[in-house]
Design an enzyme around this catalytic site. Structure first.
Site, short mmCIF file in Angstrom:
data_model
loop_
_atom_site.label_atom_id
_atom_site.label_comp_id
_atom_site.label_asym_id
_atom_site.label_seq_id
_atom_site.Cartn_x
_atom_site.Cartn_y
_atom_site.Cartn_z
N HIS A 53 0.94 -1.53 0.08
CA HIS A 53 -0.10 0.05 0.16
C HIS A 53 0.74 0.97 -0.03
O HIS A 53 2.11 1.08 0.57
CB HIS A 53 -0.68 0.46 0.95
CG HIS A 53 -1.50 1.29 0.91
ND1 HIS A 53 -1.82 2.27 1.11
CD2 HIS A 53 -3.42 0.48 1.27
CE1 HIS A 53 -3.02 2.83 1.05
NE2 HIS A 53 -4.25 1.92 0.84
N ARG A 86 -6.44 10.64 -0.89
CA ARG A 86 -6.29 10.22 -1.91
C ARG A 86 -7.65 10.24 -2.53
O ARG A 86 -7.44 11.30 -3.90
CB ARG A 86 -4.93 9.47 -2.82
CG ARG A 86 -3.73 9.77 -1.63
CD ARG A 86 -3.11 8.48 -1.96
NE ARG A 86 -2.67 7.55 -1.56
CZ ARG A 86 -3.48 6.29 -2.36
NH1 ARG A 86 -3.12 5.86 -3.64
NH2 ARG A 86 -3.15 5.13 -1.51
#
Length: 656
Positions: free
Chosen positions: A257, A273
């Site tokens: 990740h 994000r």
């Protein structure tokens, strides 16, 4: 000999296991769920960002449907997934969302009118029409064409897990925690339950069942730096491997990740994000558009993680006492948004980094996060060992291939629990236990003797040192970037560590409440899993999805359009046996092609892909000319099966 009987035995108390237990209990089958910990503390609760399902409710998800979700999932997998399973998944996900809403999951809802959003680091006004008001909302996630990820602020896994666990309790499922399955009971190629150790009393108990389902999550803890909880050690996967019959699929497919908090490793959701947060380097420069001008921070996870490490290698990392990192900037979202939609992220940053993310940037670095590999099953969720099923992250049902999209994990956990749960229930309802008593005694007495031998061992090896060294080897050699020399080194050292793990000595001689004993029998299993990962990565001489070989940088569809199958048929062998299962291009609905990241020519094309694409185009154009809808076209391209209760079409706003 202590024995418990049931119709359905579920090993693992996360989302996938509990949802499968609901399916069997609803059919009137007596069901037992075994868990290392209280089920509401399962790692599913750590999922923050959301669950993908193509509802098409919000303005930014207009026009979304199963076809788009399917395309995103296949491309995200780098054409490594089972496309029929991916179709089963995308068709059922909207039904799962609505079922969970009925069970009490408080999905974040759409408010009519104007709202401010950050898109590409710019403030943007989105207007939600009146008819959308009150419908389930969705946010943007990496690798998707539409805003598809439904959420409950940033505590999605928590709310989902509590709802499914409560449904189990309502139905009367027997949930037993502090129980660890240490071996599967099998005879004549069929599984009849598990040998289980009570972690409190140390008792060895046989659980005999018509069917057994493993849903124990991933194997992230074979790595040193991981977002996974301490219970995610891959031992549920290992007990299937140790039968010598069940196989593990694509174990080298390990996801890293992009944004765990550094250095703690606690995940900061992709929702950061998706909601508009950006990545910055030591100079404060937003660097992702330099590498991926179209998707930027919302490229697939494997792509973003690699770009981050590439950028650090160029000298753009931020120096710290713990090593280099980069910055995640969500301050641009504003305090109100953070305190409403990213509350857990704010608390994590405050507690574990001492910063307020509404004011300061958060230090992040890619770390191991998800296991695409697992117990290889067919589309029904059944392994090669008959009567053994698997679901969720523990399984290689294979809808993720070599890279998973954000939001497809908790979604798969619940959807697989629904679909595989139906097939599992059908198996249990139509199966009788044909197990000889002497076979049962052999398995139970064998494990009792093994535990006794461990506490009485005069071995000289330290199990904790072996475990820590394994983690270092995996981090250093089987990480985001891989190459032959490092992988060869990893396989060699892991094999030596595995041999050493057979000669451990433990100081605590009790058979109950003994964490040292637990390490002594778990670490050899973890090393088997680690060897499957490292050997699979060494032998796969291409780059596909999260498996990136710097010495073989291209995806190779001629030689490697297949699935790795690892087995351990001989208990005395010290390396896994690998074979491969071909992916049939002629049965694919989407032929392998350009994924959308990096250079267009960065893969070796299989001639069959060109031929298949021509067939797809011909079928599609003929059926469109005949006035057929998208459902009929899809059925013509690639038929797939679903349990009858999930076959109905999904309805959306604007459907005629």
């Amino acid at each position: 000999m202590k024995v418990q009987y049931c119709d359905s035995l579920v090993i693992g108390g996360g989302l996938a296991g509990l949802r499968a237990a609901v399916a069997t209990q609803q059919k009137g089958l007596s069901t037992i769920v075994l868990s290392l910990i209280p089920v509401k503390r399962s790692h599913s609760a750590a999922a923050q960002g959301g669950m993908q399902a193509s509802l098409g409710n919000s303005k930014m998800s207009d026009g979304d449907n199963e076809d788009l979700h399917f395309m995103d999932t296949v491309k995200g997998s780098d054409w490594g997934c089972d496309q029929k399973v991916a179709r089963m998944f995308v068709n059922t996900a909207p039904k799962a969302i609505r079922e969970l809403a009925a069970w009490g999951v408080p999905w974040t809802r759409i408010h009519k009118g104007d709202r401010m959003a950050i898109i590409n680091a710019q403030k943007t006004t989105i207007t939600e029409e009146d008819f959308r008001h009150g419908l389930i909302h969705s946010r943007d996630f990496g690798g998707t064409k539409k805003w598809r990820t439904c959420y409950t602020a940033d505590a999605t896994g928590h709310t989902m897990l509590f709802a499914v666990a409560n449904e189990c309790l309502k139905l009367g499922v027997s949930i037993q925690d502090r129980k660890e399955a240490i071996a599967l009971i099998h005879q004549d190629g069929k599984c009849y339950g598990a040998v289980v150790r009570d972690l409190v009393t140390g008792d060895i108990i046989a659980y005999v069942a018509k069917g057994t389902l493993i849903a124990t999550g991933g194997y992230g803890r074979i790595y040193k730096n991981t977002t996974n909880a301490v219970v995610c050690e891959g031992t549920g996967t290992a007990i299937a491997l140790e039968t010598g019959i069940a196989q593990l699929g694509n174990m080298e497919a390990v996801q890293f990740h992009p944004t765990p908090l550094f250095p703690s490793g606690i995940l900061l959701t992709e929702g950061c994000r998706g909601d508009g947060g950006i990545l910055r380097d030591v100079d404060g420069h937003r660097f992702m558009p330099d590498y991926e001008p179209e998707k930027k921070e919302l490229a697939s996870r494997d792509v973003v993680s690699r770009r981050m490490i590439e950028h650090i290698r160029k000298g753009k990392g931020v120096q710290s006492p713990y090593g280099q990192h980069l910055w995640l900037d969500i301050s641009i979202l504003g305090r109100k948004h953070i305190e409403t939609n990213l509350r857990d992220v704010q608390e994590i940053c405050e507690y574990f980094a001492g910063i307020d993310p509404a004011e300061k940037w958060a230090p992040v670095l890619p770390m191991q996060h998800y296991s695409m590999g697992g117990i290889r099953t067919d589309y029904r969720g059944e392994a090669k060992l008959k009567g053994l099923f698997s679901a969720g992250e523990a399984a290689c049902w294979d809808m993720h291939g070599f890279n998973r999209l954000g939001g497809n994990s908790v979604s798969e956990a619940v959807v697989a629990g629904m679909i595989v749960g139906e097939y599992f229930a059908e198996h249990c309802a139509n199966t009788q236990v044909d197990l000889e008593t002497k076979t049962l005694e052999k398995f139970v007495k064998g494990q009792e003797a093994y535990m006794k031998s461990l506490v009485e061992s005069k071995g000289t090896e330290d199990v904790f040192k072996i475990k820590n060294r394994m983690k270092d080897v995996m981090d250093d050699n089987v990480g985001i970037f891989r190459d032959g020399p490092h992988l060869e080194k990893a396989v060699k050292e892991l094999e030596e560590l595995y041999k050493k793990s057979k000669n451990v000595g433990i100081k605590n001689k009790r058979l109950h409440a003994n964490p040292e004993l637990e390490e002594a029998y778990r670490v050899p299993m973890m090393l088997k899993v680690a060897l499957c990962v490292a050997k699979g990565a060494l032998d796969r001489t291409e780059s596909r999805g999260a498996h990136n070989r710097e010495d073989y940088p291209k995806r190779d569809d001629i030689n490697w359009l297949n699935r790795t199958l690892a087995s351990w048929p001989n208990p005395e062998q010290t390396l896994p046996t690998l074979e491969y299962e071909a992916l049939d291009v002629n049965e694919m609905e989407i032929a392998p092609g350009y994924r959308g990241y990096g250079a267009k020519g960065n893969y070796i094309e299989n001639p069959l892909s060109v031929k298949r694409q021509e067939e797809i185009d011909k079928i599609q154009s003929e059926l469109e000319a005949a006035g057929k809808d998208r459902h009929a076209i899809q059925e013509a391209l690639m038929p797939y099966e679903l349990p009858a209760k999930y076959k109905a079409r999904n309805e959306r706003l604007g459907d005629k």
